[in-house]
Design a protein around this motif. Sequence first.
Motif, mmCIF file in Angstrom:
data_model
loop_
_atom_site.group_PDB
_atom_site.id
_atom_site.type_symbol
_atom_site.label_atom_id
_atom_site.label_comp_id
_atom_site.label_asym_id
_atom_site.label_seq_id
_atom_site.Cartn_x
_atom_site.Cartn_y
_atom_site.Cartn_z
ATOM 1 N N GLU A 13 100.362 25.259 115.719
ATOM 2 C CA GLU A 13 99.676 24.896 114.484
ATOM 3 C C GLU A 13 99.771 23.386 114.237
ATOM 4 O O GLU A 13 98.772 22.739 113.913
ATOM 5 C CB GLU A 13 100.311 25.661 113.322
ATOM 6 N N LEU A 14 100.959 22.831 114.402
ATOM 7 C CA LEU A 14 101.132 21.388 114.219
ATOM 8 C C LEU A 14 100.336 20.600 115.259
ATOM 9 O O LEU A 14 99.789 19.539 114.942
ATOM 10 C CB LEU A 14 102.614 21.012 114.294
ATOM 11 N N GLY A 15 100.257 21.111 116.475
ATOM 12 C CA GLY A 15 99.466 20.455 117.516
ATOM 13 C C GLY A 15 97.991 20.385 117.145
ATOM 14 O O GLY A 15 97.339 19.353 117.342
ATOM 15 N N ARG A 16 97.481 21.465 116.585
ATOM 16 C CA ARG A 16 96.081 21.473 116.139
ATOM 17 C C ARG A 16 95.878 20.489 114.986
ATOM 18 O O ARG A 16 94.884 19.747 114.962
ATOM 19 C CB ARG A 16 95.656 22.875 115.724
ATOM 20 N N GLU A 17 96.811 20.480 114.025
ATOM 21 C CA GLU A 17 96.718 19.554 112.901
ATOM 22 C C GLU A 17 96.734 18.108 113.399
ATOM 23 O O GLU A 17 95.928 17.279 112.952
ATOM 24 C CB GLU A 17 97.888 19.748 111.935
ATOM 25 N N MET A 18 97.640 17.816 114.310
ATOM 26 C CA MET A 18 97.773 16.470 114.847
ATOM 27 C C MET A 18 96.471 16.030 115.515
ATOM 28 O O MET A 18 95.998 14.911 115.298
ATOM 29 C CB MET A 18 98.928 16.444 115.854
ATOM 30 N N THR A 19 95.896 16.913 116.297
ATOM 31 C CA THR A 19 94.638 16.601 116.978
ATOM 32 C C THR A 19 93.521 16.337 115.971
ATOM 33 O O THR A 19 92.749 15.381 116.129
ATOM 34 C CB THR A 19 94.242 17.753 117.915
ATOM 35 N N ASN A 20 93.444 17.171 114.948
ATOM 36 C CA ASN A 20 92.409 16.981 113.930
ATOM 37 C C ASN A 20 92.586 15.665 113.180
ATOM 38 O O ASN A 20 91.609 14.943 112.942
ATOM 39 C CB ASN A 20 92.406 18.154 112.945
ATOM 40 N N TYR A 21 93.815 15.344 112.795
ATOM 41 C CA TYR A 21 94.063 14.078 112.094
ATOM 42 C C TYR A 21 93.680 12.894 112.969
ATOM 43 O O TYR A 21 93.046 11.945 112.503
ATOM 44 C CB TYR A 21 95.531 13.947 111.699
ATOM 45 N N ARG A 23 91.564 12.822 115.515
ATOM 46 C CA ARG A 23 90.104 12.785 115.685
ATOM 47 C C ARG A 23 89.428 12.197 114.444
ATOM 48 O O ARG A 23 88.536 11.349 114.544
ATOM 49 C CB ARG A 23 89.579 14.193 115.963
ATOM 50 N N GLN A 24 89.873 12.638 113.270
ATOM 51 C CA GLN A 24 89.306 12.115 112.026
ATOM 52 C C GLN A 24 89.586 10.622 111.880
ATOM 53 O O GLN A 24 88.727 9.866 111.424
ATOM 54 C CB GLN A 24 89.875 12.867 110.825
ATOM 55 N N GLY A 25 90.802 10.214 112.281
ATOM 56 C CA GLY A 25 91.152 8.797 112.206
ATOM 57 C C GLY A 25 90.245 7.939 113.072
ATOM 58 O O GLY A 25 89.780 6.883 112.643
ATOM 59 N N VAL A 26 89.989 8.400 114.285
ATOM 60 C CA VAL A 26 89.104 7.662 115.186
ATOM 61 C C VAL A 26 87.695 7.600 114.610
ATOM 62 O O VAL A 26 87.056 6.536 114.591
ATOM 63 C CB VAL A 26 89.094 8.309 116.594
ATOM 64 N N GLU A 27 87.197 8.721 114.107
ATOM 65 C CA GLU A 27 85.848 8.755 113.540
ATOM 66 C C GLU A 27 85.727 7.809 112.346
ATOM 67 O O GLU A 27 84.747 7.074 112.230
ATOM 68 C CB GLU A 27 85.485 10.179 113.122
ATOM 69 N N LEU A 28 86.713 7.833 111.464
ATOM 70 C CA LEU A 28 86.674 6.955 110.295
ATOM 71 C C LEU A 28 86.721 5.490 110.709
ATOM 72 O O LEU A 28 85.996 4.659 110.138
ATOM 73 C CB LEU A 28 87.830 7.278 109.344
ATOM 74 N N THR A 29 87.543 5.174 111.687
ATOM 75 C CA THR A 29 87.642 3.797 112.153
ATOM 76 C C THR A 29 86.323 3.348 112.763
ATOM 77 O O THR A 29 85.862 2.230 112.506
ATOM 78 C CB THR A 29 88.788 3.658 113.178
ATOM 79 N N GLN A 31 83.457 4.400 111.979
ATOM 80 C CA GLN A 31 82.472 4.279 110.899
ATOM 81 C C GLN A 31 82.734 3.050 110.030
ATOM 82 O O GLN A 31 81.967 2.773 109.110
ATOM 83 C CB GLN A 31 82.489 5.533 110.025
ATOM 84 N N GLY A 32 83.832 2.348 110.298
ATOM 85 C CA GLY A 32 84.115 1.124 109.568
ATOM 86 C C GLY A 32 85.150 1.271 108.469
ATOM 87 O O GLY A 32 85.499 0.294 107.813
ATOM 88 N N ASP A 33 85.660 2.460 108.244
ATOM 89 C CA ASP A 33 86.674 2.675 107.208
ATOM 90 C C ASP A 33 88.055 2.606 107.861
ATOM 91 O O ASP A 33 88.712 3.609 108.087
ATOM 92 C CB ASP A 33 86.457 4.025 106.523
ATOM 93 N N ARG A 34 88.485 1.385 108.149
ATOM 94 C CA ARG A 34 89.733 1.187 108.889
ATOM 95 C C ARG A 34 90.949 1.664 108.101
ATOM 96 O O ARG A 34 91.885 2.213 108.674
ATOM 97 C CB ARG A 34 89.888 -0.280 109.255
ATOM 98 N N LYS A 35 90.916 1.448 106.793
ATOM 99 C CA LYS A 35 92.074 1.820 105.976
ATOM 100 C C LYS A 35 92.297 3.328 106.002
ATOM 101 O O LYS A 35 93.404 3.817 106.254
ATOM 102 C CB LYS A 35 91.883 1.341 104.539
ATOM 103 N N GLN A 36 91.249 4.094 105.763
ATOM 104 C CA GLN A 36 91.366 5.556 105.780
ATOM 105 C C GLN A 36 91.648 6.059 107.196
ATOM 106 O O GLN A 36 92.410 7.004 107.389
ATOM 107 C CB GLN A 36 90.085 6.194 105.227
ATOM 108 N N GLY A 37 91.053 5.414 108.189
ATOM 109 C CA GLY A 37 91.306 5.776 109.578
ATOM 110 C C GLY A 37 92.769 5.570 109.935
ATOM 111 O O GLY A 37 93.381 6.406 110.607
ATOM 112 N N HIS A 38 93.328 4.462 109.451
ATOM 113 C CA HIS A 38 94.743 4.183 109.701
ATOM 114 C C HIS A 38 95.622 5.244 109.044
ATOM 115 O O HIS A 38 96.611 5.690 109.638
ATOM 116 C CB HIS A 38 95.099 2.788 109.176
ATOM 117 N N GLN A 39 95.267 5.657 107.846
ATOM 118 C CA GLN A 39 96.039 6.687 107.140
ATOM 119 C C GLN A 39 96.027 8.003 107.925
ATOM 120 O O GLN A 39 97.046 8.689 108.018
ATOM 121 C CB GLN A 39 95.486 6.912 105.726
ATOM 122 N N MET A 40 94.871 8.355 108.466
ATOM 123 C CA MET A 40 94.777 9.592 109.239
ATOM 124 C C MET A 40 95.600 9.501 110.526
ATOM 125 O O MET A 40 96.255 10.466 110.917
ATOM 126 C CB MET A 40 93.312 9.920 109.563
#
Length: 65
Positions: A13-21, A23-29, A31-40
């Motif tokens: 479960e944690l492995g899936r969560e980690m992967t999702n976070y 992936r979302q971080g890369v996508e946000l970065t 898209q130009g939202d570096r701050k939110q991407g860094h948080q993810m």
Amino acid sequence: MKTDEQLKARIKELGREMTNYSRQGVELTEQGDRKQGHQMMKLAHETSRRCQVLIGELLRRQKQV
């Protein structure tokens, strides 16, 4: 105390969560939202550390048997 099967399930479960976070971080970065991407990515790292602790616990238990 959790059983080995419960630990394995939580590790997956944690492995899936980690992967999702991550992936979302890369996508946000991208898209130009570096701050939110860094948080993810930070969340992904923290989740990874928790997962590593559980893996260590599982390995320790298996060596005792």
